[in-house]
Design an enzyme around this catalytic site. Structure first.
Site, PDB file in Angstrom:
ATOM      1  N   TYR A 104      40.892 -43.911  15.640  1.00 56.90           N
ATOM      2  CA  TYR A 104      40.511 -42.964  14.952  1.00 56.90           C
ATOM      3  C   TYR A 104      41.268 -42.824  13.620  1.00 56.90           C
ATOM      4  O   TYR A 104      41.277 -43.543  12.774  1.00 56.90           O
ATOM      5  CB  TYR A 104      40.641 -41.601  15.808  1.00 56.90           C
ATOM      6  N   LYS A 175      35.954 -39.872  18.622  1.00 61.12           N
ATOM      7  CA  LYS A 175      36.377 -38.524  19.265  1.00 61.12           C
ATOM      8  C   LYS A 175      36.273 -38.739  20.701  1.00 61.12           C
ATOM      9  O   LYS A 175      37.304 -38.125  21.402  1.00 61.12           O
ATOM     10  CB  LYS A 175      35.651 -37.254  18.637  1.00 61.12           C
TER      11      LYS A 175
END
EC number: 1.1.1.38
Length: 566
Positions: A104, A175
């Site tokens: 991420y 996510k």
């Protein structure tokens, strides 16, 4: 197909041979037992040795370490995810602090920019404008019937990088990886989706490798009709799903949230998730200082949907915690954008901005340089205790501004939250040096510890991953039908309760990532309990809710397989 994850139970699998090896949710690779290899037509398709998942993870870790650049490490991990999801999540579990910045922020930003270049294999759902009349069929093509969490983007405002078109798919994928790694939500229950309504990024439109629809973005009524159709298709296919909006442009983010929050179980992570983790951080920081957040003055740089969402959550907390009236709470929050401090005589404010203006009459005693009140003017006159950056612009927290803040605040809280690191308003190194180590700093992206005058300061990352996985787990475990502001505040308070700085008097204001699964479980309980109190979930005992959370918490472990027919 419906994949149920009940701990220690065998799975009945209708696939065999190469088809099974190509199914990331079910593939075990070299960990298939000899009995399974015989039963599932895998004999001779794998090396002789039967390995444990830890042996596989050790090999993968060594391979990971051989890559020199973060983007190459990202590509490698995504390849494992697309090959063997259980191994991917065991690897993350073993090395979360190292790998979270790779899967991420900040590395995912580069992955989005280069999405078409590094593309290997499809993951998730791509709904393009030319296929808008086939939405029901598209969602029916998803083979998993019990999807519980969807993350959707239209790619228009990816981190601080702007319009990345179809490349924005990297964000929902990343996510949802954290929903599983941090919140224990089975990857079989998750689905990333990108709404491909074109792009206004000319570089992408000119790129011969770009994989999205080559057309300027659809806007206005046509755009909203497209999203309406999408929401209806999702409701029909998975009526109880949790839908997370991600990285929509400011002009659409808040209107979409307000449009659908009472129609489907949904939230916007950029607005509400960022607000919840920021509020949790500020609650903890205030408690560590022996004060209440409702006693602080707060200045925001950036008055978009994210900044205003954080401000509204803080104001709601001030009313709850300190008993302030709405007017009193709003008077303690100052919003600054590129045109200066938001005031009630400013034209062309968005509806959500107009609720956060300062009354011009209340500023008559201020010493300012012009009618446009700059960030420095606000810091000098308002004398804030907290400075939050959500501008997406680097370097705007200057030395003069930080030193001015430190003149009147012995322990300033400074939170440059913009992502990725290239867009941060100021680095922790500069902030701590300008304040002689006095500032409490939390950032949106990861930073290394900073040493000032022979003392080393660890930097807390105000990462939404502390919040949204637990919210998702709580909603799934309680069966909540909606996401309320009170549920978000409950998540913030649960996060604050894990602060080492509050609980031990030292360390970071936020818990270490090694604790994040327990943090997520506690947030899930707080969210589920609040959902029950507000009537958006069926009331149960605390014990039943805790049990549901444990039962829903998926672990990256192989289970035995038994052969069945479709």
């Amino acid at each position: 197909m419906e994949i149920k994850h009940k701990k220690n139970r065998s799975l009945y699998i209708p696939y065999a041979g190469p088809v099974l090896l190509e199914f990331p949710l079910l593939n075990k690779g070299s960990a298939f037992s000899m009995e399974e290899r015989s039963n599932f037509n895998l004999l001779g398709l794998l090396p002789e040795v039967v390995e444990t998942i830890e042996e596989q993870a050790e090999r993968a870790w060594r391979q990971f370490e051989d890559f020199k650049t973060d983007i190459d490490k990202h590509i490698y991990l995504r390849n494992i995810q697309d090959t063997n999801e259980t191994l991917f999540y065991r690897l993350l579990e073993n090395h979360l602090e190292v790998m979270m910045p790779i899967i991420y922020t900040p590395t995912v930003g580069s992955a989005c920019e280069r999405f078409s270049e590094i593309y290997r294999r499809a993951r998730g759902v791509f709904i393009s404008w030319p296929n808008r009349h086939n939405m029901d069929d598209i969602l029916q093509n998803v083979p998993i019937h019990n999807i519980k969490v969807i993350v959707v983007t239209d790619g228009e405002r990816i981190l601080g990088l702007g319009d990345q078109g179809i490349g924005g798919m990297g964000i929902p994928i990343g996510k949802l990886s954290l929903y599983t790694a941090c919140g224990g939500i089975s990857p079989a229950y998750t689905l990333p989706i990108v709404l491909d309504v074109g792009t206004n990024n000319q570089q992408l439109l000119n790129d011969p490798l770009y994989m999205g629809w080559r057309h300027p973005r659809i806007t206005d009524d046509e755009y909203y009709a497209f999203v309406d159709d999408f929401i209806q298709a999702v409701k029909q296919r998975w009526p109880n799903v949790l839908l997370q909006f991600e990285d929509f442009a400011q002009k659409n983010a808040m209107p979409l949230l307000e449009r659908y929050r009472d129609e489907i179980c949904c939230f916007n992570d950029d607005i509400q998730g960022t607000a919840a983790v920021t509020l949790g951080t500020l609650i903890a920081a205030s408690r560590a200082a022996g004060s209440q957040l409702s006693e602080q003055k707060i200045v925001f740089l950036g008055a978009g949907s994210a900044g205003c969402g954080i401000a509204e959550q803080i104001i709601a907390w001030m009313r709850t915690e300190g008993g302030l009236s709405d007017e009193q709470a709003r008077a303690r929050v100052f919003m600054v954008d590129r045109f200066g401090l938001l005031t009630d005589n400013m034209p062309n404010l968005l509806s959500f901005q107009s609720k956060l203006v300062q009354k011009r009459d209340s500023l008559k005693g201020w010493d300012t340089q012009s009618d446009s009140i700059s960030l420095l003017d606000v810091v000098r006159n308002a004398k804030p205790d907290i400075l939050i950056g959500v501008s997406g612009q680097t370097g705007l927290f200057t030395e003069e501004i930080i030193r001015e803040m430190h003149k009147h605040c012995a322990r300033p809280i400074v939170m440059p939250l913009s992502n990725p690191t290239s867009r941060v308003e100021a680095t922790p190194h500069d902030i701590l040096n300008w304040t002689d180590g006095a500032a409490l700093v939390a950032t949106g992206s990861p930073f290394q510890p900073v040493t000032v005058k022979e003392k080393t300061y660890p930097i807390a990352q105000c990462n939404n991953a502390y919040i949204f996985p637990g919210i998702g787990l709580g909603i799934i475990s309680s069966g909540a039908l909606r996401v309320t502001d009170e549920m978000m505040m409950a998540a913030s308070e649960a996060l604050a309760s894990h602060s080492p700085l509050v609980n031990t008097g030292s360390g970071l204001v936020l818990p270490p990532l090694t604790d994040i699964q327990q943090v997520s479980k506690d947030i899930a309980f707080a969210v589920g309990k609040m959902a029950q109190q507000q009537g958006v979930a069926v009331k149960t005992s605390a014990e039943a809710l805790l049990q549901a959370i444990e039962e829903n918490f998926w672990l990256p472990e192989y289970r035995s397989y038994r052969r069945t027919s479709i």
